[in-house]
Design a protein around this motif. Structure first.
Motif, PDB file in Angstrom:
ATOM      1  N   GLY A  84       0.832  -1.200   0.000  1.00 41.56           N
ATOM      2  CA  GLY A  84       0.000   0.000   0.000  1.00 41.56           C
ATOM      3  C   GLY A  84       0.864   1.246   0.000  1.00 41.56           C
ATOM      4  N   GLN A 135      -3.549  -2.831   5.291  1.00 43.40           N
ATOM      5  CA  GLN A 135      -4.729  -1.966   5.140  1.00 43.40           C
ATOM      6  C   GLN A 135      -5.805  -2.210   6.203  1.00 43.40           C
ATOM      7  N   ARG A 165     -13.435  -4.110   2.471  1.00 40.84           N
ATOM      8  CA  ARG A 165     -13.238  -4.800   1.183  1.00 40.84           C
ATOM      9  C   ARG A 165     -13.339  -6.320   1.366  1.00 40.84           C
ATOM     10  N   ARG A 215      -7.666   7.551   1.054  1.00 39.32           N
ATOM     11  CA  ARG A 215      -6.921   6.276   0.923  1.00 39.32           C
ATOM     12  C   ARG A 215      -7.901   5.122   0.671  1.00 39.32           C
ATOM     13  N   ALA A 246      -9.341   5.171  -2.832  1.00 41.46           N
ATOM     14  CA  ALA A 246      -8.344   4.739  -3.828  1.00 41.46           C
ATOM     15  C   ALA A 246      -8.181   3.216  -3.787  1.00 41.46           C
ATOM     16  N   HIS A 247      -8.130   2.649  -2.576  1.00 42.31           N
ATOM     17  CA  HIS A 247      -7.991   1.185  -2.451  1.00 42.31           C
ATOM     18  C   HIS A 247      -9.234   0.472  -2.999  1.00 42.31           C
ATOM     19  N   ASN A 248     -10.423   1.037  -2.711  1.00 41.23           N
ATOM     20  CA  ASN A 248     -11.668   0.405  -3.189  1.00 41.23           C
ATOM     21  C   ASN A 248     -11.668   0.335  -4.711  1.00 41.23           C
ATOM     22  N   LYS A 249     -11.228   1.428  -5.332  1.00 41.28           N
ATOM     23  CA  LYS A 249     -11.210   1.500  -6.793  1.00 41.28           C
ATOM     24  C   LYS A 249     -10.219   0.479  -7.353  1.00 41.28           C
ATOM     25  N   LYS A 250      -9.047   0.458  -6.747  1.00 46.06           N
ATOM     26  CA  LYS A 250      -8.001  -0.468  -7.203  1.00 46.06           C
ATOM     27  C   LYS A 250      -8.457  -1.920  -7.087  1.00 46.06           C
ATOM     28  N   ALA A 251      -9.252  -2.205  -6.042  1.00 43.38           N
ATOM     29  CA  ALA A 251      -9.730  -3.578  -5.836  1.00 43.38           C
ATOM     30  C   ALA A 251     -10.973  -3.869  -6.676  1.00 43.38           C
ATOM     31  N   GLU A 260     -15.457  -0.422  -5.841  1.00 41.88           N
ATOM     32  CA  GLU A 260     -16.015   0.901  -5.539  1.00 41.88           C
ATOM     33  C   GLU A 260     -17.536   0.947  -5.657  1.00 41.88           C
TER      34      GLU A 260
END
Ligand SMILES: C=C(CC[C@@H](C)[C@H]1CC[C@H]2C3=CC[C@H]4[C@H](C)[C@@H](O)CC[C@]4(C)[C@H]3CC[C@]12C)C(C)C
Ligand SMILES: C[S@@+](CC[C@H](N)C(=O)[O-])C[C@H]1O[C@@H](n2cnc3c(N)ncnc32)[C@H](O)[C@@H]1O
Length: 359
Positions: free
Chosen positions: A31, A91, A139, A161, A164-169, A172
């Motif tokens: 991360g 995370q 998540r 943060r 951004a992590h939700n989108k990457k995973a 979202e």
């Protein structure tokens, strides 16, 4: 030394420093890197001052007891520690019992999934995460159960943060995060099918206040589970060693005052919940939650050197070394709390909001 030898030695040294800082210092879940450490939403010039301010809260304990000052104090704390947590822990900002043969990441996920299994979530339901951090649990829970999670955190930096992590995973559409105070949530009455909080409500000066808000937003008949930080039946207020450990935990974790395990159900009942189950998940046969902290000691020394080098070079903001040192000491107090058995971060309480009585 001829120039070839100088160039060779310098390149070797540079490669070594790069490896030490960027590779060895990388987060468990990639991360954050050490070179990205920041003061969250605090301007880098103000990190040191905010750290000093954080400590000044403990010089005036009466102010921590004043409910309205606590959210700001907690917000400052998370600006200071969020990047270090992500870098050195991952995370999910909580503990879990270690499970033989499972990695830290796997044990963490199992502990998170247990929460949502306890509240019997169904796909598509709207679930509240009260005190969501950067969304590690959210998540895992959304992916495991197919529900939609709405998280709330007091810290704006964590919102960015988490998003951004939700989108990457790719989560979202299932996971939303809002910045706000869980003591006054910006949600409609009876608008959630379930709720959970993982090691977060310990930041509330009065547990009843956060439980009352969660009760308000839940639909009648739905369930709420919380993993609470508490002192156990082994804690003795007259033992100076116990007091020192607990105060060390409070100071290094932005806590307005740890509660005893026996206060938790009383708070839930006071706001109207029925208590379905209560259990300290750290009790045997569970394996120690603090073993991950203890095993990491060598890495913390390495991290401390990395942070000192980065702060001296002006890469990390001034004050980062102090924050890191505070966490270093906190890790010791937490370990002692676990080893003596006077503290647990996973006193689980499962509650139900009663169905409405027919008129
Ligand atoms: C629930 C809360 C946070 C619990 C834990 C996630 C954190 C408590 C102490 C933290 C840490 C201590 C030592 C740090 C180490 C010195 C550093 O090099 C890397 C990060 C640490 C391991 C850090 C990670 C998070 C904790 C374990 C509270 C706040 C209610
Ligand atoms: C230790 S972290 C745990 C985060 C998350 N549950 C996890 O396990 O990763 C505690 C969280 O509670 C949040 N929190 C503390 N006080 C709060 C308040 N008054 N309102 C909203 N969030 C709060 C913090 O911002 C942080 O996100």
């Amino acid at each position: 030394m001829d120039s070839i030898a100088i160039v060779f030695t310098a390149s070797l040294l540079a490669a070594g420093i790069y490896w030490f800082v960027c590779m060895l210092g990388a987060a468990e879940q990639k991360g954050k890197r050490a070179v990205d450490l920041s003061g969250g939403s605090i301007h880098r010039e103000q990190v040191q001052e905010n750290y000093n301010q954080y400590w000044s809260f403990f010089r005036r304990p009466k102010e921590i007891e004043t409910a309205d000052k606590v959210p700001a104090f907690v917000d400052t704390f998370y600006n200071l520690v969020t990047d270090i947590y992500e870098w050195g822990w991952g995370q999910s900002f909580h503990f879990s019992p270690s499970i033989p043969g499972k990695s830290n990441l796997e044990s963490t996920k199992i502990h998170e999934q247990m929460a949502v299994d306890l509240i019997g979530v169904k796909p598509g339901q709207r679930i509240l995460d009260a005190g969501c951090g950067v969304g590690g649990p959210m998540r895992a829970i959304a992916a495991h159960s197919g529900c939609n999670v709405v998280g709330i955190t007091i810290n704006e930096y964590q919102v960015s943060r988490a998003k951004a992590h939700n989108k990457k995973a790719g989560l979202e559409h299932q996971c939303d995060v809002v910045c706000g105070n869980f003591l006054e949530m910006p949600f409609e009455d009876e608008s959630f099918d379930g709720a959970y909080s993982i090691e977060a409500t310990c930041h509330a000066p009065k547990l009843e206040d956060v439980y009352r808000e969660i009760f308000r937003v839940l639909k009648p008949g739905s369930l709420y589970v919380s993993y609470e930080w508490v002192t156990t039946e082994l804690y003795r207020g007259e033992d100076p060693e116990h007091v020192e450990i607990i105060q060390g935990i409070e100071r290094g974790d932005a806590l307005p005052g740890l509660r005893n395990y026996s206060d938790i159900a009383a708070a839930a009942k006071e706001v109207g919940f029925e208590v379905v189950k209560e259990k300290d998940l750290a009790k045997p046969p569970a394996k120690p939650w603090w073993s991950r902290l203890k095993m990491g000691r060598l890495a913390y020394w390495r991290n401390h050197i990395v942070v000192m080098v980065l702060e001296t070079l002006g890469v990390a903001p001034k004050g980062t070394v102090d924050v890191h040192e505070m966490l270093f000491k906190t890790a010791d107090y937490l370990t002692k709390g676990g080893e003596t058995g006077i503290f647990t971060p996973m006193h689980m309480i499962l509650c139900r909001k009663p169905e409405k009585k027919p008129l």
